[in-house]
Design an enzyme around this catalytic site. Structure first.
Site, PDB file in Angstrom:
ATOM      1  N   LYS A  40     -28.122 -29.443 -72.458  1.00 52.41           N
ATOM      2  CA  LYS A  40     -28.786 -28.921 -73.659  1.00 52.41           C
ATOM      3  C   LYS A  40     -28.964 -27.400 -73.566  1.00 52.41           C
ATOM      4  O   LYS A  40     -28.887 -26.826 -72.480  1.00 52.41           O
ATOM      5  CB  LYS A  40     -30.141 -29.621 -73.827  1.00 52.41           C
ATOM      6  CG  LYS A  40     -31.063 -29.513 -72.625  1.00 52.41           C
ATOM      7  CD  LYS A  40     -32.169 -30.561 -72.715  1.00 52.41           C
ATOM      8  CE  LYS A  40     -33.150 -30.445 -71.552  1.00 52.41           C
ATOM      9  NZ  LYS A  40     -34.098 -31.575 -71.537  1.00 52.41           N
ATOM     10  N   TYR A 267     -36.585   5.336 -69.999  1.00 50.76           N
ATOM     11  CA  TYR A 267     -37.524   5.556 -71.106  1.00 50.76           C
ATOM     12  C   TYR A 267     -38.931   5.806 -70.581  1.00 50.76           C
ATOM     13  O   TYR A 267     -39.382   5.137 -69.653  1.00 50.76           O
ATOM     14  CB  TYR A 267     -37.566   4.324 -72.016  1.00 50.76           C
ATOM     15  CG  TYR A 267     -36.305   4.116 -72.823  1.00 50.76           C
ATOM     16  CD1 TYR A 267     -35.799   5.136 -73.634  1.00 50.76           C
ATOM     17  CD2 TYR A 267     -35.638   2.895 -72.790  1.00 50.76           C
ATOM     18  CE1 TYR A 267     -34.648   4.931 -74.382  1.00 50.76           C
ATOM     19  CE2 TYR A 267     -34.496   2.680 -73.532  1.00 50.76           C
ATOM     20  CZ  TYR A 267     -34.006   3.706 -74.331  1.00 50.76           C
ATOM     21  OH  TYR A 267     -32.881   3.512 -75.063  1.00 50.76           O
TER      22      TYR A 267
HETATM   23  C1  LIG Z   1     -34.106 -32.261 -70.384  1.00 46.18           C
HETATM   24  C2  LIG Z   1     -34.113 -33.712 -70.120  1.00 46.18           C
HETATM   25  C3  LIG Z   1     -33.544 -34.241 -68.952  1.00 46.18           C
HETATM   26  C4  LIG Z   1     -33.043 -33.374 -67.817  1.00 46.18           C
HETATM   27  O1  LIG Z   1     -34.152 -33.049 -67.037  1.00 46.18           O
HETATM   28  P1  LIG Z   1     -34.044 -32.214 -65.694  1.00 46.18           P
HETATM   29  O2  LIG Z   1     -35.415 -32.267 -65.145  1.00 46.18           O
HETATM   30  O3  LIG Z   1     -33.620 -30.849 -66.084  1.00 46.18           O
HETATM   31  O4  LIG Z   1     -33.049 -32.896 -64.829  1.00 46.18           O
HETATM   32  C5  LIG Z   1     -33.504 -35.612 -68.806  1.00 46.18           C
HETATM   33  N1  LIG Z   1     -33.997 -36.419 -69.767  1.00 46.18           N
HETATM   34  C6  LIG Z   1     -34.550 -35.945 -70.900  1.00 46.18           C
HETATM   35  C7  LIG Z   1     -35.090 -36.892 -71.915  1.00 46.18           C
HETATM   36  C8  LIG Z   1     -34.640 -34.579 -71.116  1.00 46.18           C
HETATM   37  O5  LIG Z   1     -35.223 -34.112 -72.232  1.00 46.18           O
END
Ligand SMILES: *Cc1c(COP(=O)(O)O)cnc(C)c1O
Length: 373
Positions: A40, A267
């Site tokens: 994601k 800056y």
């Molecule tokens: C983001 C997410 C994951 C991945 O989690 P990590 O801790 O980064 O491995 C897994 N399951 C869901 C539902 C998520 O939203």
């Protein structure tokens, strides 16, 4: 719009051997049958096309994305593996998801019904996942009655497939084992003896796969941060195995000159050289995701020198104070390893007092991504 900048020497390097290693050690620790690469948010800003390719090479068999749009990008890139959208999607897009064979999550009976209505008469079927809220209190079914009613609704619709049921843990990357146990007992209370079972169930993110793999079935691991080789635990917990960061951040020197003791840099003209030396400029700034307050951080010059960022990080450029002259075109590493020196995202998070996850999510699309061995 493609905002990549291939004509500037500022790159994110992504290491194939690191991703292969990370996936392998997680698989060994869990005995997982399948790794779902959770890519994601542009693969945690690492770059989706590159990380998708590396994940499949490393042995991932499927993807998890936050939203339908991200899943569609993967399909447009040509990936045919299963894709789970892990957030909730407006059921009006059920047809689009079904056409592209993307699994959608729903957390009410009404949204399931609405999805089925979109599919009526199309000849399409949609894979449905039902998140179960066992204590994160984000999305999913919190009552057994609602869950059973939803399952009955999915089963009654011949356009819907009851693909999966899953939950997500709140304390998997913390030492709070009691809350992990509480969520497991909630799962059992909510899901025992259901009228219909899904094709699959999944529970484990990186935290569960790393610290609590024996607690709950880890046949399918939804692997996010661990794939990138980052320990995201808060407070930092020691790893039972080594992860290797996939990402390095590098730039080539575009300007180099001597600096006299007392000369001002940047800056505000607030920084003054403490002694004679050299100042090099690199084309990476805070709009690339390097922290705004990164002054004082080390920078590893290819000739073996360790410089320091001085005069503030500007939007597109940063200056580094070094002792010896450096030629234009020399590579400088801001995150990564040079010889026996390394700068990790953890170092940067500590120096800037920010969270490692926030930092890793900040890398801008305009940084060119390059896969290295
Ligand atoms: C983001 C997410 C994951 C991945 O989690 P990590 O801790 O980064 O491995 C897994 N399951 C869901 C539902 C998520 O939203």
């Amino acid at each position: 719009m493609n905002y990549n900048a291939p004509h500037r020497h500022a790159v994110i390097e992504l290491s194939q051997s690191a991703v292969v290693h990370n996936l392998k050690v997680i698989k060994e620790n869990t005995h997982a049958k399948e790794i779902m690469a959770v890519l994601k948010a542009n693969a945690f800003s690492h770059g989706l096309p590159e990380m998708a390719s590396l994940s499949i090479t490393a042995g991932a068999t499927r993807f998890g994305m936050a939203m339908l749009d991200e899943a569609l990008i993967l399909r447009d890139l040509g990936y045919i593996q299963p894709i789970d959208v892990l957030g909730l999607t407006d059921p009006r897009y059920a047809r689009l998801a079904a056409e592209r064979n993307i699994t959608l999550a729903f957390s009410t009976k009404e949204s399931i019904k609405a999805a089925a209505e979109q599919l009526a008469g199309t000849g399409l079927t949609l894979k449905v996942s039902l998140p179960v809220d066992t204590g994160l209190n984000r999305i999913g079914f919190k009552s057994r009655e609602d869950l059973v009613a939803a399952i009955q609704e999915v089963s009654a619709q011949d356009t819907l497939i009851f693909q999966s049921m899953w939950t997500h843990f709140a304390t998997a990357d913390t030492p709070n084992v009691d809350y992990v146990d509480f969520q497991i007992s909630e799962w059992q209370r909510l899901t025992h003896d259901l009228p219909v079972e899904p094709n699959e169930k999944h529970f484990a993110n990186t935290g569960i796969a790393t610290w609590y793999p024996e607690k709950i079935n880890t046949d399918i691991v939804r692997l996010g941060i661990g794939l990138f080789g980052i320990n995201g635990s808060v407070p930092i917990m020691s790893m039972p195995f080594e992860l290797i960061p996939a990402l390095s951040l590098k730039a080539k020197v575009v300007n180099s000159k001597p600096l006299k003791k007392g000369d001002a840099v940047g800056y505000g003209a607030e920084y003054h050289a403490p002694n004679d030396g050299y100042l090099i400029t690199i084309p990476i700034g805070h709009s690339d995701g390097y922290p705004f307050n990164g002054s004082g951080m080390r920078a590893l010059v290819a000739d073996g020198q360790i410089g320091h960022i001085v005069g503030g990080v500007a939007m597109d450029q940063s200056m580094i104070f070094v002792t010896n002259p450096v030629a234009v075109g020399t590579t400088v590493t801001l995150i990564g390893r040079v010889g026996d020196q390394s700068i990790t995202m953890q170092d940067l998070a500590e120096h800037t007092q920010s969270s490692i996850v926030a930092l890793m999510n900040d890398f801008a699309p305009r940084l060119q991504r390059i896969i290295v061995s």
